[in-house]
Design a protein around this motif. Structure first.
Motif, PDB file in Angstrom:
ATOM      1  N   LEU A 127       1.052  -1.318   0.077  1.00 12.26           N
ATOM      2  CA  LEU A 127      -0.080  -0.125  -0.070  1.00 12.26           C
ATOM      3  C   LEU A 127       0.893   1.254   0.182  1.00 12.26           C
ATOM      4  CD1 LEU A 127      -2.779   1.164   0.368  1.00 12.26           C
ATOM      5  CD2 LEU A 127      -2.400   1.416   2.868  1.00 12.26           C
ATOM      6  N   SER A 128       1.819   1.235   1.018  1.00 15.26           N
ATOM      7  CA  SER A 128       2.682   2.428   0.964  1.00 15.26           C
ATOM      8  C   SER A 128       3.562   2.431  -0.409  1.00 15.26           C
ATOM      9  CB  SER A 128       3.676   2.261   2.086  1.00 15.26           C
ATOM     10  OG  SER A 128       3.172   2.337   3.455  1.00 15.26           O
ATOM     11  N   GLN A 129       4.302   1.638  -0.918  1.00 17.80           N
ATOM     12  CA  GLN A 129       4.969   1.509  -2.411  1.00 17.80           C
ATOM     13  C   GLN A 129       3.937   2.507  -3.524  1.00 17.80           C
ATOM     14  OE1 GLN A 129       7.811   1.003  -2.783  1.00 17.80           O
ATOM     15  NE2 GLN A 129       8.586  -0.725  -1.761  1.00 17.80           N
ATOM     16  N   MET A 130       2.684   1.993  -3.309  1.00 16.06           N
ATOM     17  CA  MET A 130       1.797   2.442  -4.493  1.00 16.06           C
ATOM     18  C   MET A 130       1.019   3.831  -4.070  1.00 16.06           C
ATOM     19  SD  MET A 130      -0.277  -1.210  -5.941  1.00 16.06           S
ATOM     20  CE  MET A 130      -0.832  -1.666  -4.127  1.00 16.06           C
ATOM     21  N   ALA A 131       0.298   3.764  -2.913  1.00  8.90           N
ATOM     22  CA  ALA A 131      -0.326   5.139  -2.451  1.00  8.90           C
ATOM     23  C   ALA A 131       0.478   6.183  -2.036  1.00  8.90           C
ATOM     24  CB  ALA A 131      -1.365   4.498  -1.552  1.00  8.90           C
ATOM     25  N   VAL A 132       1.865   5.648  -1.614  1.00  7.24           N
ATOM     26  CA  VAL A 132       2.705   6.959  -1.368  1.00  7.24           C
ATOM     27  C   VAL A 132       3.922   7.070  -2.219  1.00  7.24           C
ATOM     28  CG1 VAL A 132       4.348   7.742   0.458  1.00  7.24           C
ATOM     29  CG2 VAL A 132       2.116   6.778   0.854  1.00  7.24           C
ATOM     30  N   ILE A 133       4.621   5.956  -2.636  1.00  8.64           N
ATOM     31  CA  ILE A 133       5.953   6.284  -3.208  1.00  8.64           C
ATOM     32  C   ILE A 133       5.436   6.583  -4.799  1.00  8.64           C
ATOM     33  CG2 ILE A 133       8.167   5.086  -4.091  1.00  8.64           C
ATOM     34  CD1 ILE A 133       7.759   5.999  -1.051  1.00  8.64           C
ATOM     35  N   MET A 134       4.485   5.383  -5.436  1.00 10.29           N
ATOM     36  CA  MET A 134       4.469   5.638  -6.775  1.00 10.29           C
ATOM     37  C   MET A 134       3.569   6.974  -6.961  1.00 10.29           C
ATOM     38  SD  MET A 134       3.646   2.171  -8.334  1.00 10.29           S
ATOM     39  CE  MET A 134       4.482   0.590  -7.131  1.00 10.29           C
ATOM     40  N   TYR A 135       2.628   7.162  -6.150  1.00 11.11           N
ATOM     41  CA  TYR A 135       1.618   8.572  -6.091  1.00 11.11           C
ATOM     42  C   TYR A 135       2.550   9.727  -6.123  1.00 11.11           C
ATOM     43  CZ  TYR A 135      -1.068  12.193  -4.440  1.00 11.11           C
ATOM     44  OH  TYR A 135      -1.455  13.533  -4.157  1.00 11.11           O
ATOM     45  N   LEU A 136       3.681   9.832  -5.255  1.00 12.75           N
ATOM     46  CA  LEU A 136       4.330  10.964  -5.505  1.00 12.75           C
ATOM     47  C   LEU A 136       5.187  11.021  -6.707  1.00 12.75           C
ATOM     48  CD1 LEU A 136       5.316  11.356  -1.437  1.00 12.75           C
ATOM     49  CD2 LEU A 136       3.735  12.832  -2.873  1.00 12.75           C
ATOM     50  N   MET A 137       5.919   9.843  -6.955  1.00 17.98           N
ATOM     51  CA  MET A 137       6.809   9.678  -8.285  1.00 17.98           C
ATOM     52  C   MET A 137       6.003  10.250  -9.408  1.00 17.98           C
ATOM     53  SD  MET A 137       8.635   6.236  -7.968  1.00 17.98           S
ATOM     54  CE  MET A 137       9.933   5.999  -7.111  1.00 17.98           C
ATOM     55  N   GLY A 215       6.927  -7.890  -5.885  1.00 19.07           N
ATOM     56  CA  GLY A 215       5.681  -6.701  -5.682  1.00 19.07           C
ATOM     57  C   GLY A 215       5.551  -6.079  -6.946  1.00 19.07           C
ATOM     58  N   PRO A 216       4.739  -5.051  -6.977  1.00 20.44           N
ATOM     59  CA  PRO A 216       4.484  -4.326  -8.250  1.00 20.44           C
ATOM     60  C   PRO A 216       5.669  -3.467  -8.548  1.00 20.44           C
ATOM     61  CG  PRO A 216       3.463  -3.253  -6.240  1.00 20.44           C
ATOM     62  CD  PRO A 216       4.108  -4.407  -5.770  1.00 20.44           C
ATOM     63  N   VAL A 217       6.658  -4.000  -9.023  1.00 13.52           N
ATOM     64  CA  VAL A 217       8.046  -3.625  -9.128  1.00 13.52           C
ATOM     65  C   VAL A 217       8.043  -2.642 -10.578  1.00 13.52           C
ATOM     66  CG1 VAL A 217      10.513  -4.105  -9.423  1.00 13.52           C
ATOM     67  CG2 VAL A 217       9.072  -5.307  -7.948  1.00 13.52           C
ATOM     68  N   ALA A 218       7.552  -3.306 -11.740  1.00 13.02           N
ATOM     69  CA  ALA A 218       7.563  -2.739 -12.965  1.00 13.02           C
ATOM     70  C   ALA A 218       6.800  -1.474 -13.002  1.00 13.02           C
ATOM     71  CB  ALA A 218       6.830  -3.792 -14.067  1.00 13.02           C
ATOM     72  N   ALA A 219       5.774  -1.178 -12.439  1.00 16.78           N
ATOM     73  CA  ALA A 219       4.806   0.039 -12.440  1.00 16.78           C
ATOM     74  C   ALA A 219       5.803   1.042 -11.599  1.00 16.78           C
ATOM     75  CB  ALA A 219       3.537  -0.099 -11.591  1.00 16.78           C
ATOM     76  N   LEU A 220       6.527   0.821 -10.593  1.00 20.84           N
ATOM     77  CA  LEU A 220       7.388   1.595  -9.892  1.00 20.84           C
ATOM     78  C   LEU A 220       8.638   1.946 -10.780  1.00 20.84           C
ATOM     79  CD1 LEU A 220       8.153   2.021  -6.087  1.00 20.84           C
ATOM     80  CD2 LEU A 220      10.196   2.075  -7.972  1.00 20.84           C
ATOM     81  N   GLU A 221       9.083   1.236 -11.316  1.00 15.53           N
ATOM     82  CA  GLU A 221      10.394   1.293 -12.240  1.00 15.53           C
ATOM     83  C   GLU A 221      10.113   2.266 -13.323  1.00 15.53           C
ATOM     84  OE1 GLU A 221      13.622   0.021 -12.019  1.00 15.53           O
ATOM     85  OE2 GLU A 221      12.679   0.104 -10.020  1.00 15.53           O
ATOM     86  N   SER A 222       8.913   2.233 -13.985  1.00 14.83           N
ATOM     87  CA  SER A 222       8.692   2.978 -15.312  1.00 14.83           C
ATOM     88  C   SER A 222       8.517   4.605 -14.913  1.00 14.83           C
ATOM     89  CB  SER A 222       7.703   2.497 -15.939  1.00 14.83           C
ATOM     90  OG  SER A 222       6.386   2.567 -15.081  1.00 14.83           O
ATOM     91  N   ILE A 223       7.875   4.902 -13.913  1.00 12.16           N
ATOM     92  CA  ILE A 223       7.674   5.899 -13.343  1.00 12.16           C
ATOM     93  C   ILE A 223       9.084   6.741 -12.463  1.00 12.16           C
ATOM     94  CG2 ILE A 223       6.537   5.643 -11.303  1.00 12.16           C
ATOM     95  CD1 ILE A 223       6.085   8.663 -13.515  1.00 12.16           C
ATOM     96  N   LYS A 224       9.568   5.944 -12.003  1.00 11.69           N
ATOM     97  CA  LYS A 224      10.915   6.042 -11.242  1.00 11.69           C
ATOM     98  C   LYS A 224      11.883   6.674 -12.296  1.00 11.69           C
ATOM     99  CE  LYS A 224      14.893   3.328 -10.164  1.00 11.69           C
ATOM    100  NZ  LYS A 224      15.325   1.655  -9.797  1.00 11.69           N
ATOM    101  N   HIS A 225      11.876   6.290 -13.452  1.00 10.88           N
ATOM    102  CA  HIS A 225      13.015   6.812 -14.540  1.00 10.88           C
ATOM    103  C   HIS A 225      12.221   7.960 -15.249  1.00 10.88           C
ATOM    104  CE1 HIS A 225      14.882   2.994 -13.403  1.00 10.88           C
ATOM    105  NE2 HIS A 225      15.984   3.684 -13.492  1.00 10.88           N
ATOM    106  N   ILE A 226      11.150   7.721 -15.607  1.00  8.56           N
ATOM    107  CA  ILE A 226      10.273   8.715 -16.499  1.00  8.56           C
ATOM    108  C   ILE A 226      10.346  10.016 -15.734  1.00  8.56           C
ATOM    109  CG2 ILE A 226       8.398   9.423 -17.728  1.00  8.56           C
ATOM    110  CD1 ILE A 226       8.169   6.299 -18.655  1.00  8.56           C
ATOM    111  N   GLY A 227       9.960  10.178 -14.456  1.00  7.56           N
ATOM    112  CA  GLY A 227       9.722  11.329 -13.702  1.00  7.56           C
ATOM    113  C   GLY A 227      11.001  11.377 -13.012  1.00  7.56           C
ATOM    114  N   THR A 228      12.061  10.905 -13.424  1.00 10.15           N
ATOM    115  CA  THR A 228      13.375  11.468 -12.803  1.00 10.15           C
ATOM    116  C   THR A 228      13.310  11.270 -11.384  1.00 10.15           C
ATOM    117  OG1 THR A 228      13.091  13.846 -12.801  1.00 10.15           O
ATOM    118  CG2 THR A 228      14.192  12.759 -14.800  1.00 10.15           C
ATOM    119  N   ASN A 229      12.868  10.179 -10.727  1.00 15.11           N
ATOM    120  CA  ASN A 229      12.594  10.148  -9.214  1.00 15.11           C
ATOM    121  C   ASN A 229      13.644   9.312  -8.744  1.00 15.11           C
ATOM    122  OD1 ASN A 229       9.808  11.021  -8.597  1.00 15.11           O
ATOM    123  ND2 ASN A 229       9.439   9.654 -10.549  1.00 15.11           N
ATOM    124  N   GLY A 230      14.018   7.942  -9.142  1.00 16.00           N
ATOM    125  CA  GLY A 230      15.255   7.124  -8.709  1.00 16.00           C
ATOM    126  C   GLY A 230      15.129   6.512  -7.438  1.00 16.00           C
TER     127      GLY A 230
END
Length: 557
Positions: A127-137, A215-230
């Motif tokens: 939940l935190s990975q998706m609702a917090v980390i990916m959301y903010l990404m 976990g939902p790794v691919a979803a995080l990885e895509s926005i992690k790079h496109i959004g210059t998050n890291g």
């Protein structure tokens, strides 16, 4: 072969940036375009359901909307990570996060820094990975893009500065979400996990039980790079085979994090109706990037003398801390790109870079305008462009002008404050950390490398990058609070100052071009701009580099 690999990737970046720049200029146009027919219906639905009135804002209204929305996001996300232990979406039963670590984590992801003082697979629930980390990404790069476009409008004399909420929504619907879906599907095809199943428990060939995090790794990885998050799903980030399994996925991640930062100077060229203007900015940043990339590659290829002295072969270069599946070329390129684009994702351990190789990520973050993240880097290079015009005007005894608008005391004070804040929030906290037991106790390497570790941590925080010299034991109250404050100051002080500059310039009456007007779209200005950036950077940061990586290099030779 290494040069062929690197050249092909960089050529692809340019080929993709050209159409992307044109597309983004249309995506954020104040006038109606064909894109409104595609995305307009969805966006109007969002405006209506959210109570957004898409009318123009003043620069003060724009800044207020940005700050208030980010403050609300901070509060909601902080509560989620603190309460994740009792919230759903936690199949691995991960407890709630410590208060100070929560402050650091939310400050980090809210500021597009993604500095991680926790290990992703064990510190956060799904939940935190998706609702917090990916959301903010998604929301934080969208915030940076919105501000950047508003800044462009002010400098180029558009009808108005725009509406923050409209720009924020368009950043999502027209750019970040479509690209994330595309890249995410590709990464799944390369073997990156995308599942909500709990940690897998398997029996190894030796007969022992092993837990494998997923976990939902691919979803995080895509926005992690496109959004210059890291920020990585796993503690070792893009060196983990579940985040970055193949050389091809490595190239896609490089292209993803470089695409938007490389496109934004060209967006500026389209908005000024002078493509030369955009290419001058792109070329200035490109020359600095190539210099840093060359230093990284040749430093690492020359090997580590300290390892050679103890009998370890350096024939393949300094492979300590690097993945064999990527090799030296893709490791050096990834290092240069992730800190140029202030992404912070890593596919090798920066702490094990050779001393001169370590200057590359440090130097790019200290300058903070070698392309930079989604929006902020281009704003910074334009800030230096205005400074260069001002200095050139003083030298010839003429009132400086930039794109037909006079640069006066108000604008220069704001720019001077922004330039000074960056080194102050790096060097001041670094001095405190090195002088006190609270900070120094986290250093794992005594001597010059320990200085580099401390300076790197605050430089990464101030530049909103997020990578680190991970030998530093940074999950302590001192480091969580100090880097959290530095990240917030590094993000919002410059944002407020630059939107104020944009509002001030937009309100001015354009000055007609004459024979005495200083041109900003030729090679002469490129040299002046490049010199301004390097001189300011050297004057502020060379002494601390001499105490850290340069001194370390001299001692191991």
């Amino acid at each position: 072969m290494d040069f062929v690999q690197i050249s092909l990737v960089l050529v692809l970046v340019i080929l993709l940036a050209i159409p992307m720049g044109k597309y983004m200029a249309r995506a954020f146009a104040l006038e109606e375009t064909k894109l409104d027919r595609i995305f307009g219906g969805v966006e109007k639905g969002i405006y209506k359901s959210s109570g957004i009135t898409p009318s123009p804002m003043s620069w003060k209204q724009y800044a207020k909307a940005l700050l208030l929305s980010n403050l609300v996001m901070f509060g909601i996300c902080y509560l989620i990570v603190r309460l994740q232990g009792v919230l759903p979406g936690n199949p691995s039963n991960i407890p709630g996060m410590d208060p100070l670590l929560s402050f650091n984590t939310i400050s980090s992801f809210l500021t597009n820094t993604n500095l991680q003082h926790y290990s992703g697979e064990s510190g956060l629930s799904y939940l935190s990975q998706m609702a917090v980390i990916m959301y903010l990404m998604f929301t934080t790069p969208a915030t940076g893009l919105a501000l950047c476009i508003a800044f462009f409008r002010g400098l180029t004399g558009q009808k108005n500065i725009g509406n923050f909420y409209v720009d924020l929504v368009r950043s999502h619907t027209r750019i970040l979400i479509p690209l994330s879906i595309l890249v995410g599907l590709f990464l799944v095809g390369q073997g990156v996990p995308q599942t909500l199943s709990p940690t897998a428990e398997v029996t190894t060939l030796e007969g022992t039980e092993q837990q494998i995090a997923r976990g939902p790794v691919a979803a995080l990885e895509s926005i992690k790079h496109i959004g210059t998050n890291g920020g990585g799903f796993f503690g070792v980030n893009s060196a983990h085979p579940y985040e970055n399994p193949t050389p091809l996925s490595n190239v896609i991640e490089i292209l993803s994090m470089f695409l938007i930062p490389a496109s934004l100077p060209l967006v500026f060229g389209h908005m000024t109706r002078s493509r030369k203007q955009g290419w001058i900015l792109f070329s200035t940043m490109g020359l600095m990037f190539l210099a840093f990339l060359s230093l990284a590659y040749f430093s690492e290829m020359s090997g580590n003398p300290a390892l050679e002295k103890i009998g370890l072969s350096q024939a393949a270069g300094s492979m300590e801390g690097k993945e064999v599946r990527f090799g030296m070329a893709q490791s050096a390129l990834f290092t240069a790109v992730t800190t140029a684009a202030t992404t912070g994702t890593v596919n090798n351990m920066h702490d094990t870079l050779t001393p001169l190789g370590g200057i590359v990520p440090l130097g790019e973050m200290m300058l903070n305008c070698v392309f930079g993240g989604d929006g902020v880097g281009t704003i910074n290079i334009l800030m230096y462009a205005i400074l260069a015009v001002f200095l050139a005007g003083l030298m010839v005894g003429r009132t400086p002008e930039f794109l037909g608008r006079k640069i006066e005391g108000k604008e220069m004070k704001l720019i001077a404050i922004t330039i000074l804040v960056h080194p102050i929030i790096i060097l001041g906290p670094s001095a405190i950390a090195l002088a006190t037991e609270m900070g120094a106790s986290a250093i794992s390497n005594p001597g010059f490398h320990g200085i580099s570790q401390v300076v790197y941590e605050f430089t990464s925080s101030a530049a909103n990058n997020g990578s680190g010299f991970e030998g530093l034991g940074d999950n302590t109250p001192f480091w969580n609070v100090s880097t959290g404050i530095v990240m917030l100051l590094g993000r919002y002080l410059s944002m407020i100052a630059m939107i104020a500059v944009a509002g001030s310039l937009l309100a001015k009456t354009p000055v007609p071009e004459t024979l005495g007007t200083f041109k900003t779209d030729n090679s002469t200005f490129l040299v002046i701009l490049l010199s301004t950036v390097l001189i300011v950077g050297a004057l502020t940061f060379f002494p601390v580099l001499a105490l850290g990586p340069i001194a370390e290099w001299l001692t191991i030779r």
